[in-house]
Design an enzyme around this catalytic site. Sequence first.
Site, PDB file in Angstrom:
ATOM      1  N   GLN A   1      10.153  26.368  -0.390  1.00 49.25           N
ATOM      2  CA  GLN A   1      10.328  25.394  -1.062  1.00 49.25           C
ATOM      3  C   GLN A   1      12.182  25.008  -1.001  1.00 49.25           C
ATOM      4  OE1 GLN A   1       8.958  23.379  -4.802  1.00 49.25           O
ATOM      5  NE2 GLN A   1       7.642  24.815  -5.010  1.00 49.25           N
TER       6      GLN A   1
ATOM      7  N   GLU B   1      13.198  22.052   1.385  1.00 48.73           N
ATOM      8  CA  GLU B   1      13.561  20.739   0.294  1.00 48.73           C
ATOM      9  C   GLU B   1      14.877  20.459   0.615  1.00 48.73           C
ATOM     10  OE1 GLU B   1      11.863  21.517  -3.579  1.00 48.73           O
ATOM     11  OE2 GLU B   1       9.736  21.195  -3.017  1.00 48.73           O
TER      12      GLU B   1
ATOM     13  N   GLU C   1      13.414  14.452  -5.572  1.00 46.23           N
ATOM     14  CA  GLU C   1      13.201  15.198  -6.766  1.00 46.23           C
ATOM     15  C   GLU C   1      14.319  14.802  -7.754  1.00 46.23           C
ATOM     16  OE1 GLU C   1      12.690  19.368  -5.993  1.00 46.23           O
ATOM     17  OE2 GLU C   1      10.582  19.019  -5.372  1.00 46.23           O
TER      18      GLU C   1
ATOM     19  N   ASP D   1       8.960  17.556  -9.536  1.00 43.96           N
ATOM     20  CA  ASP D   1       8.920  18.625  -8.542  1.00 43.96           C
ATOM     21  C   ASP D   1       7.710  18.237  -7.507  1.00 43.96           C
ATOM     22  OD1 ASP D   1       9.115  20.910  -7.337  1.00 43.96           O
ATOM     23  OD2 ASP D   1       8.169  22.142  -8.608  1.00 43.96           O
ATOM     24  N   PHE D   2       8.027  18.116  -6.197  1.00 47.88           N
ATOM     25  CA  PHE D   2       7.174  17.982  -5.450  1.00 47.88           C
ATOM     26  C   PHE D   2       6.885  19.343  -4.430  1.00 47.88           C
ATOM     27  CE2 PHE D   2       9.078  13.864  -5.776  1.00 47.88           C
ATOM     28  CZ  PHE D   2       7.900  13.238  -6.296  1.00 47.88           C
TER      29      PHE D   2
ATOM     30  N   ASN E   1       8.336  -3.507   3.466  1.00 44.64           N
ATOM     31  CA  ASN E   1       7.084  -3.161   3.871  1.00 44.64           C
ATOM     32  C   ASN E   1       6.587  -3.388   5.388  1.00 44.64           C
ATOM     33  OD1 ASN E   1       3.998  -2.786   3.589  1.00 44.64           O
ATOM     34  ND2 ASN E   1       3.649  -4.942   2.647  1.00 44.64           N
TER      35      ASN E   1
ATOM     36  N   ASP F   1      14.866  17.541  -2.173  1.00 44.77           N
ATOM     37  CA  ASP F   1      15.877  17.787  -3.203  1.00 44.77           C
ATOM     38  C   ASP F   1      16.440  16.292  -3.745  1.00 44.77           C
ATOM     39  OD1 ASP F   1      15.521  20.494  -3.265  1.00 44.77           O
ATOM     40  OD2 ASP F   1      17.322  20.784  -2.402  1.00 44.77           O
TER      41      ASP F   1
ATOM     42  N   HIS G   1       0.753  -1.257  -0.091  1.00 41.34           N
ATOM     43  CA  HIS G   1       0.141  -0.119   0.138  1.00 41.34           C
ATOM     44  C   HIS G   1       0.983   1.246  -0.083  1.00 41.34           C
ATOM     45  CE1 HIS G   1      -2.960  -2.745   1.667  1.00 41.34           C
ATOM     46  NE2 HIS G   1      -3.987  -1.870   1.397  1.00 41.34           N
TER      47      HIS G   1
HETATM   48 MN    MN Z   1       2.562  -1.446   3.830  1.00 41.08          MN
HETATM   49 MN    MN Z   2       9.721  21.171  -5.118  1.00 39.80          MN
END
Ligand code: MN
Ligand code: MN
Length: 305
Positions: free
Chosen positions: A292, A296, A276, A282-283, A180, A273, A149
């Site tokens: 940012q 970042e 990214e 680009d988050f 996980n 960074d 998930h």
């Molecule tokens: Mn999980």
């Molecule tokens: Mn960003």
Amino acid sequence: MSLLTRSTVAVAALVAVGCTRGGLGEDRGPSGPGLGVETGSPAPRPRSTSSPVAATTPSPAARASGHLALGVPRDADPSDDLLLVKPEYALSYNAKRNEANWVGWRLVGSDYGRTPRHKGKFLPDDTLPAGVYRVTHDDYSGSGYDRGHMCRSEDRTSSEAANRATFILSNVLPQKHELNAGPWLRLEELSQELAQRQGKELYVVAGGIYEGPIATIGRGVAVPSSFFKIVVVLEPGQSPSQVSERTRVIAVVMPNSTEIDREPWTRFRTSVDDVEKRTGYDFLPDVPEPVQRVIEARVDDAAAK
Ligand code: MN
Ligand code: MN
């Protein structure tokens, strides 16, 4: 670091798909007129369409969902980004990899309830457009990988529908069990602690990193070499527009490996960074650029839970 300025993002190429039931028979696909065209304007360019598949991004539905309040992550190639917005999370689907590029969601205390975990198989995503393969439970069977998930089952226990939605395979990537059930789970537990018990509001985005030769399982489900997660932690009462240089941002990259089940999640902290650079996305693109730049570049060093 911002990899793309908002003025050069090819906004018309992202396809926003609402979470409506049915009515998605038309396969627009990610290609079409306007692909890759620079708009010269930060405003999404309206496209005429009679389809429920709207070709603007973010759609009003995406904005209203809340999961994308810090912006829609974008990379330089919008042709493999199919934006799906569900009540429980939003994601960019990559039809070449048969899985999400990223899944993003808001996490708050009211997301937790008493709903038991969905029993039975994981579910194909029937909101994917015609022509896009719908991954099934059995694509993972015998593969050696967990159905991992992104938006966690336990984090959507306010209703049966919400919990069931986390079992849709667009929210799932192949994860080694040791990841996980190891450090990935421990960061999920910290997130639960922050949201459920400390009353914070979290904006989370997670997905795969693909470095080196990429294996597939089942009918072409790509196996990420590692996973990233970014957790933006707002204090109680803060709104997404109040993200500042002081906002805690946790970023991690964890290898999709059997060797890490005993490692603390904190060992995998890095900067946004770095994520990214390794994903091309680009988050947090709607966070003001000067903010940012600060949050970042920083690596979270708060004491672990
Ligand atoms: Mn999980
Ligand atoms: Mn960003």
